[in-house]
Design a protein around this motif. Structure first.
Motif, short mmCIF file in Angstrom:
data_model
loop_
_atom_site.label_atom_id
_atom_site.label_comp_id
_atom_site.label_asym_id
_atom_site.label_seq_id
_atom_site.Cartn_x
_atom_site.Cartn_y
_atom_site.Cartn_z
N THR A 148 -7.06 -24.74 12.65
CA THR A 148 -6.87 -25.68 11.65
C THR A 148 -7.46 -26.00 10.43
N LEU A 149 -8.90 -25.59 10.65
CA LEU A 149 -10.08 -26.13 10.33
C LEU A 149 -9.92 -24.93 8.50
N VAL A 150 -9.49 -23.15 9.40
CA VAL A 150 -9.43 -22.63 8.15
C VAL A 150 -8.48 -22.69 7.50
N ASP A 151 -7.25 -23.02 8.06
CA ASP A 151 -6.02 -22.99 7.48
C ASP A 151 -6.40 -24.16 5.94
N ALA A 152 -6.83 -25.94 6.48
CA ALA A 152 -5.87 -26.35 5.92
C ALA A 152 -7.89 -26.34 4.54
N THR A 153 -8.57 -25.46 5.34
CA THR A 153 -9.55 -25.34 3.99
C THR A 153 -8.89 -24.45 3.10
N LEU A 154 -8.09 -23.06 3.25
CA LEU A 154 -7.36 -22.36 2.56
C LEU A 154 -6.58 -23.01 1.14
N VAL A 155 -5.36 -24.46 2.28
CA VAL A 155 -4.99 -24.91 1.44
C VAL A 155 -5.03 -25.94 0.13
N ARG A 156 -6.75 -26.15 0.88
CA ARG A 156 -7.01 -27.08 -0.41
C ARG A 156 -8.00 -26.59 -1.46
N TYR A 157 -9.15 -25.35 -0.86
CA TYR A 157 -9.71 -24.87 -2.27
C TYR A 157 -9.16 -23.70 -3.10
N HIS A 158 -8.10 -23.03 -1.54
CA HIS A 158 -7.11 -21.63 -1.95
C HIS A 158 -6.36 -21.21 -1.96
N PRO A 159 -5.43 -21.88 -2.53
CA PRO A 159 -3.93 -22.47 -2.76
C PRO A 159 -3.16 -21.04 -2.79
N ARG A 160 -4.05 -20.64 -4.31
CA ARG A 160 -3.28 -19.22 -4.43
C ARG A 160 -3.34 -18.26 -3.95
N ASP A 161 -4.49 -17.92 -3.11
CA ASP A 161 -4.32 -17.24 -2.22
C ASP A 161 -3.60 -17.42 -1.14
N TYR A 162 -3.34 -18.58 -0.43
CA TYR A 162 -3.08 -18.95 0.73
C TYR A 162 -1.42 -18.58 0.38
N GLU A 163 -0.62 -19.09 -0.52
CA GLU A 163 0.79 -19.02 -1.06
C GLU A 163 1.18 -17.48 -1.27
N SER B 18 -16.00 -18.75 9.48
CA SER B 18 -15.20 -19.60 10.35
C SER B 18 -14.09 -18.67 10.54
N VAL B 19 -13.81 -17.53 9.88
CA VAL B 19 -12.37 -15.90 9.98
C VAL B 19 -12.54 -15.54 11.02
N THR B 20 -14.13 -15.34 10.99
CA THR B 20 -14.85 -14.15 11.88
C THR B 20 -15.00 -15.66 13.30
N ALA B 21 -15.12 -16.16 13.22
CA ALA B 21 -15.18 -17.23 14.37
C ALA B 21 -13.95 -17.71 15.07
N MET B 22 -13.10 -17.99 14.04
CA MET B 22 -11.25 -18.28 14.24
C MET B 22 -11.13 -16.47 15.23
N THR B 23 -10.76 -15.99 14.75
CA THR B 23 -10.39 -14.57 15.16
C THR B 23 -11.02 -13.99 16.96
N GLU B 24 -12.41 -14.26 16.98
CA GLU B 24 -12.53 -14.05 17.88
C GLU B 24 -12.27 -15.37 18.98
N ALA B 25 -12.21 -16.88 19.08
CA ALA B 25 -11.44 -17.30 19.68
C ALA B 25 -9.99 -17.38 20.20
N GLY B 26 -9.11 -17.19 18.26
CA GLY B 26 -7.91 -16.34 19.04
C GLY B 26 -8.10 -15.74 20.38
#
Length: 212
Positions: free
Chosen positions: A84-99, A50-58
């Protein structure tokens, strides 16, 4: 009145300080993550691609100066969806890494948070069938041209609940403050770089688990 939610772990009412807040304290967040480790780990399998697809799209938007408006608008819509997909996934499932990523020295926290909030506004408007071309414009200056975010009129939110109106107005104001009139490619570079950094621990954990 300030919004009040129930903590997803202990049920205690609390006033959220952030849009996606689900817990009343760090202890409840850590406890919930520990108890739901199997569930929380599942999305990490897809984070890397997902991150790869996001980075390529950007990244495609960085070379979009000569594109026609229709092509540019379609590329922006795709990049908004991935970010927004990657952002929401990280906020929900990996909040410590996000913070932890937000707190790092090389991330300008306020600007990054506002940019992401502004992109959530775009996502929501596109979800209501708004034309993505209405969010972009070609700006000229100092002998160069660049695609920038078009300023938007304040949305009509009468059909939403008071809480939903507050959140959506917050996203709209973030769009106006951090995106409107600014370079589209730069926005996505900021957001994708941050999210790739935030996703790195989860991706590493997935790779490690897969190599056992």
């Amino acid at each position: 009145m300030a919004e009040v939610r129930e903590c997803a772990q202990c049920g205690t009412p609390f006033t959220p300080r952030r849009e996606h807040a689900r817990f009343c304290s760090t202890r409840c967040r850590v406890t919930w993550n520990r108890e739901h480790a199997g569930v929380a780990a599942a999305p990490a399998v897809a984070i890397d691609w997902s991150v790869t697809a996001m980075t390529e799209a950007g990244g495609r938007l960085a070379a979009a100066r000569d594109w026609d408006p229709a092509r540019l608008a379609a590329a922006v819509a795709e990049a908004v969806w991935w970010v927004t997909l990657v952002d929401a996934t990280l906020v929900r499932y990996h909040p410590r890494d996000y913070e932890a990523a937000l707190a790092s020295e090389d991330v300008r926290r306020r600007k990054t948070e506002q940019a992401l909030e502004g992109l959530r506004y775009v996502r929501n408007q596109l979800g209501k069938s708004a034309d993505p071309a209405g969010f972009v414009c070609l700006t000229s200056g100092e002998g160069t041209t660049a695609w920038t975010w078009r300023p938007q009129p304040e949305p009509q939110l009468g059909e939403l609940t008071p809480r939903a109106r507050r959140w959506e107005l917050s996203r709209y104001h973030a769009y106006q403050a951090r995106l409107a009139g600014r370079g589209i490619a730069r926005t996505f570079t900021r957001c994708t770089d941050f999210l790739a950094q935030a996703a790195s621990p989860a991706s590493a954990g997935t790779a490690h688990a897969g190599g056992r």
